[in-house]
Design a protein around this motif. Structure first.
Motif, mmCIF file in Angstrom:
data_model
loop_
_atom_site.group_PDB
_atom_site.id
_atom_site.type_symbol
_atom_site.label_atom_id
_atom_site.label_comp_id
_atom_site.label_asym_id
_atom_site.label_seq_id
_atom_site.Cartn_x
_atom_site.Cartn_y
_atom_site.Cartn_z
ATOM 1 N N MET A 1 0.844 -1.182 0.000
ATOM 2 C CA MET A 1 0.000 0.000 0.000
ATOM 3 C C MET A 1 0.891 1.248 0.000
ATOM 4 S SD MET A 1 -3.048 0.916 2.580
ATOM 5 C CE MET A 1 -2.583 2.121 3.774
ATOM 6 N N ASN A 2 0.582 2.174 -0.871
ATOM 7 C CA ASN A 2 1.344 3.423 -0.937
ATOM 8 C C ASN A 2 0.903 4.380 0.159
ATOM 9 O OD1 ASN A 2 2.900 2.690 -3.067
ATOM 10 N ND2 ASN A 2 1.862 3.939 -4.562
ATOM 11 N N THR A 3 1.880 5.049 0.729
ATOM 12 C CA THR A 3 1.638 6.050 1.753
ATOM 13 C C THR A 3 2.120 7.390 1.225
ATOM 14 O OG1 THR A 3 2.002 4.411 3.473
ATOM 15 C CG2 THR A 3 2.172 6.711 4.132
ATOM 16 N N LYS A 4 1.322 8.432 1.440
ATOM 17 C CA LYS A 4 1.713 9.782 1.037
ATOM 18 C C LYS A 4 2.421 10.457 2.209
ATOM 19 C CE LYS A 4 -0.270 14.194 -0.362
ATOM 20 N NZ LYS A 4 -1.527 14.902 -0.625
ATOM 21 N N THR A 5 3.606 10.971 1.923
ATOM 22 C CA THR A 5 4.403 11.667 2.926
ATOM 23 C C THR A 5 4.830 13.004 2.346
ATOM 24 O OG1 THR A 5 5.254 9.525 3.650
ATOM 25 C CG2 THR A 5 6.395 11.472 4.447
ATOM 26 N N GLU A 6 4.756 14.054 3.144
ATOM 27 C CA GLU A 6 5.163 15.379 2.684
ATOM 28 C C GLU A 6 6.238 15.931 3.614
ATOM 29 O OE1 GLU A 6 2.052 18.091 1.496
ATOM 30 O OE2 GLU A 6 0.623 16.433 1.510
ATOM 31 N N PHE A 7 7.236 16.550 2.975
ATOM 32 C CA PHE A 7 8.336 17.151 3.724
ATOM 33 C C PHE A 7 8.625 18.547 3.205
ATOM 34 C CE2 PHE A 7 9.483 12.585 3.852
ATOM 35 C CZ PHE A 7 9.598 12.404 5.216
ATOM 36 N N LEU A 8 9.123 19.387 4.088
ATOM 37 C CA LEU A 8 9.807 20.612 3.711
ATOM 38 C C LEU A 8 11.283 20.288 3.868
ATOM 39 C CD1 LEU A 8 7.786 23.468 5.412
ATOM 40 C CD2 LEU A 8 7.903 22.894 2.992
ATOM 41 N N ILE A 9 12.065 20.592 2.834
ATOM 42 C CA ILE A 9 13.498 20.326 2.877
ATOM 43 C C ILE A 9 14.198 21.638 2.536
ATOM 44 C CG2 ILE A 9 15.374 18.874 2.054
ATOM 45 C CD1 ILE A 9 13.288 16.793 1.237
ATOM 46 N N PRO A 10 14.475 22.468 3.559
ATOM 47 C CA PRO A 10 15.022 23.803 3.326
ATOM 48 C C PRO A 10 16.327 23.811 2.535
ATOM 49 C CG PRO A 10 14.325 23.561 5.610
ATOM 50 C CD PRO A 10 14.239 22.203 4.979
ATOM 51 N N ASP A 11 17.120 22.755 2.668
ATOM 52 C CA ASP A 11 18.400 22.736 1.958
ATOM 53 C C ASP A 11 18.323 22.065 0.579
ATOM 54 O OD1 ASP A 11 17.928 20.447 3.465
ATOM 55 O OD2 ASP A 11 19.937 20.333 4.301
ATOM 56 N N MET A 12 17.116 21.839 0.065
ATOM 57 C CA MET A 12 16.919 21.389 -1.313
ATOM 58 C C MET A 12 16.821 22.657 -2.166
ATOM 59 S SD MET A 12 13.773 19.232 -3.008
ATOM 60 C CE MET A 12 12.591 20.582 -2.801
ATOM 61 N N THR A 13 17.882 22.952 -2.920
ATOM 62 C CA THR A 13 17.944 24.251 -3.603
ATOM 63 C C THR A 13 18.049 24.183 -5.122
ATOM 64 O OG1 THR A 13 20.330 24.283 -3.305
ATOM 65 C CG2 THR A 13 18.994 25.353 -1.582
ATOM 66 N N VAL A 34 8.059 10.791 -6.545
ATOM 67 C CA VAL A 34 8.609 11.925 -5.805
ATOM 68 C C VAL A 34 8.314 13.191 -6.608
ATOM 69 C CG1 VAL A 34 10.681 12.977 -4.833
ATOM 70 C CG2 VAL A 34 10.452 10.475 -4.875
ATOM 71 N N LYS A 35 7.556 14.099 -6.010
ATOM 72 C CA LYS A 35 7.244 15.371 -6.649
ATOM 73 C C LYS A 35 7.836 16.481 -5.799
ATOM 74 C CE LYS A 35 3.175 13.625 -8.889
ATOM 75 N NZ LYS A 35 1.745 13.602 -8.983
ATOM 76 N N ALA A 36 8.745 17.237 -6.388
ATOM 77 C CA ALA A 36 9.457 18.269 -5.637
ATOM 78 C C ALA A 36 9.243 19.643 -6.254
ATOM 79 C CB ALA A 36 10.940 17.944 -5.606
ATOM 80 N N GLN A 37 9.106 20.638 -5.399
ATOM 81 C CA GLN A 37 9.020 22.038 -5.814
ATOM 82 C C GLN A 37 10.207 22.754 -5.169
ATOM 83 O OE1 GLN A 37 5.025 22.640 -4.227
ATOM 84 N NE2 GLN A 37 4.297 22.929 -6.324
ATOM 85 N N VAL A 38 11.224 23.004 -5.982
ATOM 86 C CA VAL A 38 12.454 23.599 -5.467
ATOM 87 C C VAL A 38 12.182 24.971 -4.860
ATOM 88 C CG1 VAL A 38 14.752 24.435 -6.089
ATOM 89 C CG2 VAL A 38 13.912 22.293 -7.050
ATOM 90 N N ASP A 39 11.340 25.767 -5.495
ATOM 91 C CA ASP A 39 11.110 27.136 -5.014
ATOM 92 C C ASP A 39 10.463 27.192 -3.634
ATOM 93 O OD1 ASP A 39 8.780 26.113 -6.220
ATOM 94 O OD2 ASP A 39 8.047 28.094 -6.775
ATOM 95 N N THR A 40 9.656 26.185 -3.290
ATOM 96 C CA THR A 40 9.014 26.165 -1.974
ATOM 97 C C THR A 40 9.647 25.136 -1.031
ATOM 98 O OG1 THR A 40 7.358 24.538 -2.674
ATOM 99 C CG2 THR A 40 6.785 26.886 -2.930
ATOM 100 N N HIS A 41 10.597 24.351 -1.548
ATOM 101 C CA HIS A 41 11.298 23.316 -0.773
ATOM 102 C C HIS A 41 10.355 22.210 -0.304
ATOM 103 C CE1 HIS A 41 14.653 26.103 -0.757
ATOM 104 N NE2 HIS A 41 13.840 27.026 -0.282
ATOM 105 N N HIS A 42 9.253 22.015 -1.028
ATOM 106 C CA HIS A 42 8.223 21.055 -0.650
ATOM 107 C C HIS A 42 8.366 19.786 -1.489
ATOM 108 C CE1 HIS A 42 4.105 19.383 -0.404
ATOM 109 N NE2 HIS A 42 4.180 19.838 0.831
ATOM 110 N N VAL A 43 8.286 18.629 -0.823
ATOM 111 C CA VAL A 43 8.383 17.344 -1.514
ATOM 112 C C VAL A 43 7.203 16.475 -1.080
ATOM 113 C CG1 VAL A 43 9.767 15.267 -1.847
ATOM 114 C CG2 VAL A 43 10.898 17.467 -1.570
ATOM 115 N N THR A 44 6.533 15.894 -2.058
ATOM 116 C CA THR A 44 5.458 14.946 -1.801
ATOM 117 C C THR A 44 5.902 13.595 -2.333
ATOM 118 O OG1 THR A 44 3.794 16.684 -2.028
ATOM 119 C CG2 THR A 44 3.017 14.402 -2.203
ATOM 120 N N ILE A 45 5.792 12.576 -1.499
ATOM 121 C CA ILE A 45 6.276 11.243 -1.855
ATOM 122 C C ILE A 45 5.147 10.239 -1.673
ATOM 123 C CG2 ILE A 45 7.921 9.420 -1.246
ATOM 124 C CD1 ILE A 45 9.682 11.809 -0.126
ATOM 125 N N GLN A 46 4.925 9.436 -2.705
ATOM 126 C CA GLN A 46 4.016 8.292 -2.625
ATOM 127 C C GLN A 46 4.906 7.066 -2.670
ATOM 128 O OE1 GLN A 46 0.603 7.927 -2.537
ATOM 129 N NE2 GLN A 46 -0.014 10.054 -2.724
#
Length: 71
Positions: A1-13, A34-46
Motif C-alpha cells: 500500500m502506498n503512503t503519502k508523505t510530505e516534507f519541507l526540505i530547506p536545503d533542497m535548492t 517523488v514530486k518536488a518544488q524547489v522554489d518552496t522546498h516542498h516534496v510529496t512522496i508516494q
C-alpha cells in the motif's frame, strides 16, 4: 500500500538536489513517486516504505527534511 508523505526540505535548492533525494527515496521504495518544488522546498512522496524509512534515506544524503503535518 502506498503512503503519502510530505516534507519541507530547506536545503533542497536545485534540480541536482531533487535527483539526489529522488534516488535516495527510490532505493528504499523502488517505484516511489517523488514530486518536488524547489522554489518552496516542498516534496510529496508516494511510496510503499514508511515515512521514517523515507526520511532516513533523505537524511543519509545530508538533507534535513521536516515532516509536514496533515491538515
Amino acid at each position: 500500500m502506498n503512503t503519502k508523505t510530505e516534507f519541507l526540505i530547506p536545503d533542497m535548492t536545485c534540480e541536482h538536489c531533487v535527483r539526489t533525494i529522488t534516488s535516495a527515496v527510490q532505493r528504499v521504495a523502488p517505484g516511489a513517486s517523488v514530486k518536488a518544488q524547489v522554489d518552496t522546498h516542498h516534496v510529496t512522496i508516494q511510496a510503499t516504505a514508511s515515512a521514517a524509512a523515507v526520511e532516513a534515506a533523505i537524511r543519509a544524503e545530508g538533507y534535513h527534511p521536516e515532516a509536514v503535518a496533515e491538515a
